[in-house]
Design an enzyme around this catalytic site. Structure first.
Site, PDB file in Angstrom:
ATOM      1  N   HIS A 111       4.377  -1.937   8.450  1.00  0.00           N
ATOM      2  CA  HIS A 111       3.918  -2.454   7.174  1.00  0.00           C
ATOM      3  C   HIS A 111       2.979  -3.633   7.392  1.00  0.00           C
ATOM      4  O   HIS A 111       2.726  -4.046   8.535  1.00  0.00           O
ATOM      5  CB  HIS A 111       5.105  -2.859   6.290  1.00  0.00           C
ATOM      6  CG  HIS A 111       6.035  -3.842   6.944  1.00  0.00           C
ATOM      7  ND1 HIS A 111       7.095  -3.455   7.737  1.00  0.00           N
ATOM      8  CD2 HIS A 111       6.076  -5.197   6.917  1.00  0.00           C
ATOM      9  CE1 HIS A 111       7.740  -4.513   8.171  1.00  0.00           C
ATOM     10  NE2 HIS A 111       7.146  -5.588   7.684  1.00  0.00           N
ATOM     11  N   TYR A 129       4.444  -5.171   2.349  1.00  0.00           N
ATOM     12  CA  TYR A 129       4.225  -3.913   1.647  1.00  0.00           C
ATOM     13  C   TYR A 129       3.841  -2.827   2.648  1.00  0.00           C
ATOM     14  O   TYR A 129       3.217  -3.104   3.677  1.00  0.00           O
ATOM     15  CB  TYR A 129       3.099  -4.045   0.610  1.00  0.00           C
ATOM     16  CG  TYR A 129       3.365  -5.057  -0.468  1.00  0.00           C
ATOM     17  CD1 TYR A 129       4.134  -4.733  -1.585  1.00  0.00           C
ATOM     18  CD2 TYR A 129       2.861  -6.358  -0.374  1.00  0.00           C
ATOM     19  CE1 TYR A 129       4.381  -5.665  -2.587  1.00  0.00           C
ATOM     20  CE2 TYR A 129       3.101  -7.290  -1.361  1.00  0.00           C
ATOM     21  CZ  TYR A 129       3.862  -6.942  -2.461  1.00  0.00           C
ATOM     22  OH  TYR A 129       4.115  -7.869  -3.444  1.00  0.00           O
ATOM     23  N   THR A 130       4.219  -1.597   2.325  1.00  0.00           N
ATOM     24  CA  THR A 130       3.815  -0.456   3.138  1.00  0.00           C
ATOM     25  C   THR A 130       2.728   0.307   2.393  1.00  0.00           C
ATOM     26  O   THR A 130       2.976   0.828   1.307  1.00  0.00           O
ATOM     27  CB  THR A 130       5.003   0.488   3.407  1.00  0.00           C
ATOM     28  OG1 THR A 130       6.053  -0.235   4.055  1.00  0.00           O
ATOM     29  CG2 THR A 130       4.561   1.644   4.300  1.00  0.00           C
ATOM     30  N   CYS A 284      15.737   2.122   2.565  1.00  0.00           N
ATOM     31  CA  CYS A 284      14.860   1.101   2.002  1.00  0.00           C
ATOM     32  C   CYS A 284      15.080   1.049   0.495  1.00  0.00           C
ATOM     33  O   CYS A 284      15.028   2.077  -0.192  1.00  0.00           O
ATOM     34  CB  CYS A 284      13.393   1.400   2.301  1.00  0.00           C
ATOM     35  SG  CYS A 284      12.300   0.013   1.895  1.00  0.00           S
TER      36      CYS A 284
END
Length: 318
Positions: A111, A129-130, A284
């Protein structure tokens, strides 16, 4: 007298110049001589035989070879190209790379961090954030962000206009997916926690038929409108029999075909692969959800998840 030189006596030239023809011919000779002196290259190298010089590109870096841009140690500026809402509280931000053939250079499973300086406190605010794009997408990358009313990063991103700069650095994270690292992957995601799962799913499916990894995803949300990228997930599941997705809603609409309530241990046992060699579980989502899933997984025979995850962990938490 030498008769060969006496051209005047032979009547080959008039004894007095004829002004009617002499001066125009003299002018022609002078002009021709002038052009011969000043434009010798013109008569010796016709224009039609002169090769056109190659055009030098104004941006030599713009080539067919992609160039990774991310810097893990330094924040870099990326211009906002566009943004669009995909739900009432989720927005996708498209950020530009320097050249149209550049790629972000983010390994699957990792990420990035977005950051800005809070003008009120002077402190740097950073969030991880990915991206939902991959390195198949050149010249830009897409970041999906769930926006919270009181979130500092949320407020900052919401206020951005096209052309504004966003600071980012990476790659970050312990997970780097490689084909063949496991036979089956079970995934449990909540809300926007689906983004790292989506990245790995894309990586696996892009390597078919070489990568034969089977993937099962349980994706939990509060309402139907909270489901992120459902159309993308459904399309991938429809096209690839090696990927299955099961949805869970705590508040379900009428005629809902998925599960209702919360993710349970029985659901994990039914929908995800068993605890055995060659199986990896990825988590996640909200912290409370992850804590419950870790307990269920351990009770089902999986290894206990570490506080600091490692790539080879049987249960990996993003």
């Amino acid at each position: 007298m030498n008769r060969s030189l006496n051209i005047e006596a032979q009547g080959l030239l008039p004894t007095k110049p004829d002004n009617t023809y002499f001066y125009p011919w003299l002018l022609f000779v002078v002009v021709a001589f002038y052009y011969w002196i000043n434009h010798e290259s013109w008569h010796s190298h016709p224009a039609k035989s002169t090769p056109v010089p190659p055009i030098t590109p104004t941006h030599p870096a713009t080539s067919l070879k992609p160039r990774p841009i991310l810097d893990p140690d330094n924040l870099q500026d990326y211009p906002l190209l566009s943004k669009w809402d995909i739900s009432h509280n989720v927005t996708v931000f498209r950020l530009g790379l320097p050249q149209p053939t550049d790629v972000l250079g983010l390994p699957s499973g990792q990420h990035i961090a977005l950051a800005f300086t809070d003008p009120e406190t002077g402190k740097v605010v950073a969030r991880s954030y990915t991206p939902i794009s991959t390195d198949d997408d050149r010249g830009y990358f897409d970041v999906l962000v769930k926006l919270y009313p009181d979130g500092l990063m949320s407020k900052h991103l919401q206020a951005l206009q096209v052309g504004d700069l966003v600071k980012a650095r990476g790659p970050k994270g312990a997970m780097v997916y490689k084909p063949g690292m496991c036979e089956r992957i079970g995934m449990i995601a909540g809300g926007s926690g689906v983004t790292p799962m989506l990245q790995i799913i894309k990586a696996v499916l892009a390597q078919r038929p070489t990568d034969t990894t089977q993937i099962d995803l349980i994706y939990a949300n509060r309402t139907f409108d909270d489901i992120v990228l459902k159309d993308v997930l459904d399309e991938m599941a429809e096209k690839d029999p090696g990927f299955k997705v099961h949805y869970v809603l705590s508040q379900a609409p009428e005629n809902w075909t998925g599960s209702i309530g919360h993710v349970t241990k029985a659901m994990i046992k039914e929908r995800l692969p068993p605890a055995q060699a060659g199986t990896k579980i990825m988590l996640c989502g909200p912290a409370g959800m992850q804590d419950s899933m870790k307990i269920y997984l351990e009770e089902l025979g999986f290894d206990k998840a570490r506080l600091v995850p490692k790539r080879d962990d049987q249960v990996f938490c993003f």
